[in-house]
Design a protein around this motif. Structure first.
Motif, PDB file in Angstrom:
ATOM      1  N   ILE A 113       3.705  -4.678  11.019  1.00 44.12           N
ATOM      2  CA  ILE A 113       4.611  -3.597  11.398  1.00 44.12           C
ATOM      3  C   ILE A 113       4.650  -2.575  10.279  1.00 44.12           C
ATOM      4  CG2 ILE A 113       6.958  -2.986  12.079  1.00 44.12           C
ATOM      5  CD1 ILE A 113       5.531  -4.729  14.106  1.00 44.12           C
ATOM      6  N   GLU A 114       4.303  -1.333  10.607  1.00 47.31           N
ATOM      7  CA  GLU A 114       4.397  -0.246   9.647  1.00 47.31           C
ATOM      8  C   GLU A 114       5.548   0.660  10.037  1.00 47.31           C
ATOM      9  OE1 GLU A 114       0.734   1.850   9.294  1.00 47.31           O
ATOM     10  OE2 GLU A 114      -0.267   0.241   8.177  1.00 47.31           O
ATOM     11  N   THR A 115       6.275   1.138   9.025  1.00 46.84           N
ATOM     12  CA  THR A 115       7.404   2.034   9.278  1.00 46.84           C
ATOM     13  C   THR A 115       7.076   3.422   8.755  1.00 46.84           C
ATOM     14  OG1 THR A 115       8.455   1.429   7.177  1.00 46.84           O
ATOM     15  CG2 THR A 115       9.057   0.147   9.126  1.00 46.84           C
ATOM     16  N   SER A 116       7.586   4.425   9.454  1.00 47.38           N
ATOM     17  CA  SER A 116       7.363   5.810   9.047  1.00 47.38           C
ATOM     18  C   SER A 116       8.549   6.661   9.488  1.00 47.38           C
ATOM     19  CB  SER A 116       6.061   6.344   9.645  1.00 47.38           C
ATOM     20  OG  SER A 116       6.118   6.310  11.066  1.00 47.38           O
ATOM     21  N   ASP A 117       8.602   7.864   8.972  1.00 47.05           N
ATOM     22  CA  ASP A 117       9.659   8.815   9.329  1.00 47.05           C
ATOM     23  C   ASP A 117       9.075   9.808  10.329  1.00 47.05           C
ATOM     24  OD1 ASP A 117      11.475  10.987   9.389  1.00 47.05           O
ATOM     25  OD2 ASP A 117      12.191  10.477   7.379  1.00 47.05           O
ATOM     26  N   ASP A 118       9.766  10.003  11.458  1.00 44.18           N
ATOM     27  CA  ASP A 118       9.220  10.901  12.490  1.00 44.18           C
ATOM     28  C   ASP A 118       9.447  12.370  12.174  1.00 44.18           C
ATOM     29  OD1 ASP A 118      11.893  11.284  12.912  1.00 44.18           O
ATOM     30  OD2 ASP A 118      11.889  10.642  15.012  1.00 44.18           O
ATOM     31  N   GLY A 119      10.016  12.660  11.004  1.00 45.38           N
ATOM     32  CA  GLY A 119      10.254  14.047  10.624  1.00 45.38           C
ATOM     33  C   GLY A 119      11.643  14.509  10.965  1.00 45.38           C
ATOM     34  N   ASN A 120      12.352  13.735  11.769  1.00 45.39           N
ATOM     35  CA  ASN A 120      13.714  14.095  12.162  1.00 45.39           C
ATOM     36  C   ASN A 120      14.739  13.109  11.589  1.00 45.39           C
ATOM     37  OD1 ASN A 120      12.883  16.315  13.841  1.00 45.39           O
ATOM     38  ND2 ASN A 120      12.198  14.782  15.361  1.00 45.39           N
ATOM     39  N   GLY A 121      14.303  12.361  10.577  1.00 49.59           N
ATOM     40  CA  GLY A 121      15.215  11.398   9.956  1.00 49.59           C
ATOM     41  C   GLY A 121      15.253  10.066  10.663  1.00 49.59           C
ATOM     42  N   ASN A 122      14.399   9.844  11.623  1.00 51.58           N
ATOM     43  CA  ASN A 122      14.377   8.584  12.356  1.00 51.58           C
ATOM     44  C   ASN A 122      13.232   7.697  11.840  1.00 51.58           C
ATOM     45  OD1 ASN A 122      16.466   9.416  14.207  1.00 51.58           O
ATOM     46  ND2 ASN A 122      14.904  10.743  15.169  1.00 51.58           N
ATOM     47  N   ILE A 123      13.536   6.417  11.712  1.00 52.61           N
ATOM     48  CA  ILE A 123      12.522   5.466  11.280  1.00 52.61           C
ATOM     49  C   ILE A 123      11.779   4.943  12.509  1.00 52.61           C
ATOM     50  CG2 ILE A 123      12.064   3.277  10.126  1.00 52.61           C
ATOM     51  CD1 ILE A 123      12.990   5.506   8.270  1.00 52.61           C
ATOM     52  N   VAL A 124      10.469   5.053  12.454  1.00 44.57           N
ATOM     53  CA  VAL A 124       9.639   4.622  13.578  1.00 44.57           C
ATOM     54  C   VAL A 124       8.825   3.411  13.132  1.00 44.57           C
ATOM     55  CG1 VAL A 124       7.797   5.259  15.181  1.00 44.57           C
ATOM     56  CG2 VAL A 124       9.479   6.973  14.449  1.00 44.57           C
ATOM     57  N   GLU A 125       8.894   2.367  13.927  1.00 43.50           N
ATOM     58  CA  GLU A 125       8.101   1.163  13.652  1.00 43.50           C
ATOM     59  C   GLU A 125       6.903   1.127  14.587  1.00 43.50           C
ATOM     60  OE1 GLU A 125      10.598  -2.267  13.969  1.00 43.50           O
ATOM     61  OE2 GLU A 125      11.523  -1.946  12.002  1.00 43.50           O
ATOM     62  N   THR A 126       5.725   0.859  13.985  1.00 45.10           N
ATOM     63  CA  THR A 126       4.496   0.846  14.770  1.00 45.10           C
ATOM     64  C   THR A 126       3.702  -0.415  14.459  1.00 45.10           C
ATOM     65  OG1 THR A 126       4.400   3.258  14.588  1.00 45.10           O
ATOM     66  CG2 THR A 126       2.408   2.129  15.359  1.00 45.10           C
ATOM     67  N   GLU A 127       3.234  -1.080  15.516  1.00 45.74           N
ATOM     68  CA  GLU A 127       2.367  -2.241  15.320  1.00 45.74           C
ATOM     69  C   GLU A 127       0.944  -1.762  15.037  1.00 45.74           C
ATOM     70  OE1 GLU A 127       2.359  -5.092  18.426  1.00 45.74           O
ATOM     71  OE2 GLU A 127       4.380  -5.822  18.008  1.00 45.74           O
ATOM     72  N   VAL A 128       0.390  -2.296  13.943  1.00 44.40           N
ATOM     73  CA  VAL A 128      -0.959  -1.885  13.540  1.00 44.40           C
ATOM     74  C   VAL A 128      -1.797  -3.147  13.294  1.00 44.40           C
ATOM     75  CG1 VAL A 128      -2.328  -0.659  11.816  1.00 44.40           C
ATOM     76  CG2 VAL A 128      -0.063   0.199  12.448  1.00 44.40           C
ATOM     77  N   THR A 129      -3.025  -3.117  13.756  1.00 50.61           N
ATOM     78  CA  THR A 129      -3.944  -4.229  13.515  1.00 50.61           C
ATOM     79  C   THR A 129      -4.746  -3.933  12.254  1.00 50.61           C
ATOM     80  OG1 THR A 129      -4.123  -4.722  15.875  1.00 50.61           O
ATOM     81  CG2 THR A 129      -5.845  -5.590  14.435  1.00 50.61           C
TER      82      THR A 129
END
Length: 408
Positions: free
Chosen positions: A195-211
């Motif tokens: 699971i990688e986390t990132s900021d969507d630019g609007n202050g929201n944390i986005v979690e993405t599954e990455v292989t």
């Protein structure tokens, strides 16, 4: 008057004869001293029972000397007896001193420890990897030396004393060390979902599954015990008895002196820590503490060493797994704390605040002070490159957070 003169002359002749006898005895003692050194090498097959008898006889002879007995004769006998002890496997306890070769058992052990660490580093450097997993433990040094002492002094083809160290004996010791210790490695490639986390630019944390595909490097250290080496070398009953006698608990202080120059006192925890140098992965320490999987194990290592000495039960050192929240406060609250300007003593607990992108004013690593020499603090640390290692720092080094000073 004539009788008195005759008596005086007789007394003079007696004195001269006594002086000649004394000189002859002294000359014999010097010859015996030189001969004992040679005889020591031929006496390497002395059994444990014989050595014990020699020690007992030596004590009795010393008592006789103190009582003013046949001094010249006793000196000769004592020299020969000491030569026999030095020539036996028990001569290993004399190997901490330089006999003129520029080498001691301590320098030999340090050289082999360095060679061992270089082998580990070479394995790491020769593989590309994302994750490193290290496990296993190395043979205890006193077992290595006990095998070396018995095998070397009882070799039927080339028996040698072990009270001194030179290039030839260093090679013998290295050979036995590497027969008792083995480093193996392997790699594997695994595809995993993370699971990688990132900021969507609007202050929201986005979690993405990455292989992702990761390469794992596994390094395993394995060792043989003294008993296993006795089987490998085909030791007979007498040789096994000699080895067992060397490894008896009552000789631990002698081993500390030979290996580390430690004569006791606060050095007990240092001796325990040094005996673990080279162990990798930390499993014996974090699993002893109660963790089911690997953690950052530097504090577990210090706690394990303290427990081996009985210091946790005695309330001398705490059982702790975290530096900032457990270890440091325990010492500070009891007035057993010194800042980094302090010159520590062997057995003190050294805490660090690493400058890993900036210091945060909190301790994040811990070790045990081995000694202080020439303005440097020498330490034994667990989880140093995921192994137990010896390190050194200048007194007052900025990454030293402070010291716990146990009331031993």
């Amino acid at each position: 008057m004539k009788t008195s003169q005759q008596a005086a002359k007789a007394a003079q002749r007696t004195a001269q004869a006594t002086a000649r006898a004394a000189r002859a005895a002294a000359h014999a003692a010097r010859i015996a001293a030189r001969t004992a050194v040679v005889a020591a090498k031929a006496a390497v097959k002395a059994t444990v029972a014989a050595v014990k008898a020699i020690i007992a006889a030596t004590k009795a002879l010393i008592a006789a000397i103190a009582a003013g007995g046949w001094i010249a004769v006793l000196v000769i006998v004592v020299i020969c007896l000491i030569g026999m002890i030095i020539g036996s496997c028990f001569g290993i306890f004399f190997s901490g001193e330089d006999s003129g070769t520029g080498q001691t058992m301590q320098t030999a052990v340090q050289e082999i420890n360095t060679e061992y660490q270089e082998n580990l580093d070479e394995i790491k450097a020769s593989h590309g990897y994302d994750v490193l997993e290290m496990s296993g433990s190395r043979a205890v040094w006193k077992e290595v030396l006990a095998v070396y002492a018995v095998k070397t002094t009882t070799d039927p083809d080339n028996a040698q004393e072990v009270a001194t160290m030179d290039d030839e004996k260093l090679e013998l010791l290295k050979d036995i060390f590497w027969q008792m210790n083995e480093i193996s490695s392997s790699t594997s490639t695994q595809t995993e979902t993370v699971i990688e986390t990132s900021d969507d630019g609007n202050g929201n944390i986005v979690e993405t599954e990455v292989t992702v595909t990761r390469t794992y490097l596994y390094i395993t250290v394995s060792h043989k015990t003294a008993e296993e080496m006795a089987d490998q070398f085909g030791f007979n009953e007498d040789q096994r008895e000699q080895m067992a006698e060397l490894l008896a608990d009552e000789n631990n202080s002698l081993w500390s002196q030979v290996l580390y120059g430690i004569t006791g006192g606060d050095g007990e925890i240092v001796t325990v820590a040094l005996s673990q140098v080279g162990n990798v992965g930390g499993k014996p320490y974090w699993s002893w503490y109660g963790f089911s999987s690997r953690v950052e194990w530097c504090a577990c290592f210090v706690s394990w060493c303290a427990n081996e000495c009985g210091y946790i039960e005695a309330g001398v050192i705490p059982m702790f797994a975290a530096c900032a929240s457990q270890g440091v406060p325990w010492f500070q609250e009891r007035g057993l704390w010194q800042d980094n300007s302090y010159e520590p003593r062997p057995g003190d607990i050294i805490f660090f605040d690493w400058d890993d992108g900036g210091q945060d004013g909190q301790s994040d690593h811990v070790g045990i002070v081995e000694k202080v020499e020439n303005g440097r603090v020498y330490t034994v640390e667990g989880n140093s490159g995921d192994s137990v290692r010896q390190n050194s720092y200048p007194i007052g080094y900025y990454e030293i957070y402070g010291y716990g000073t146990p009331a031993y």
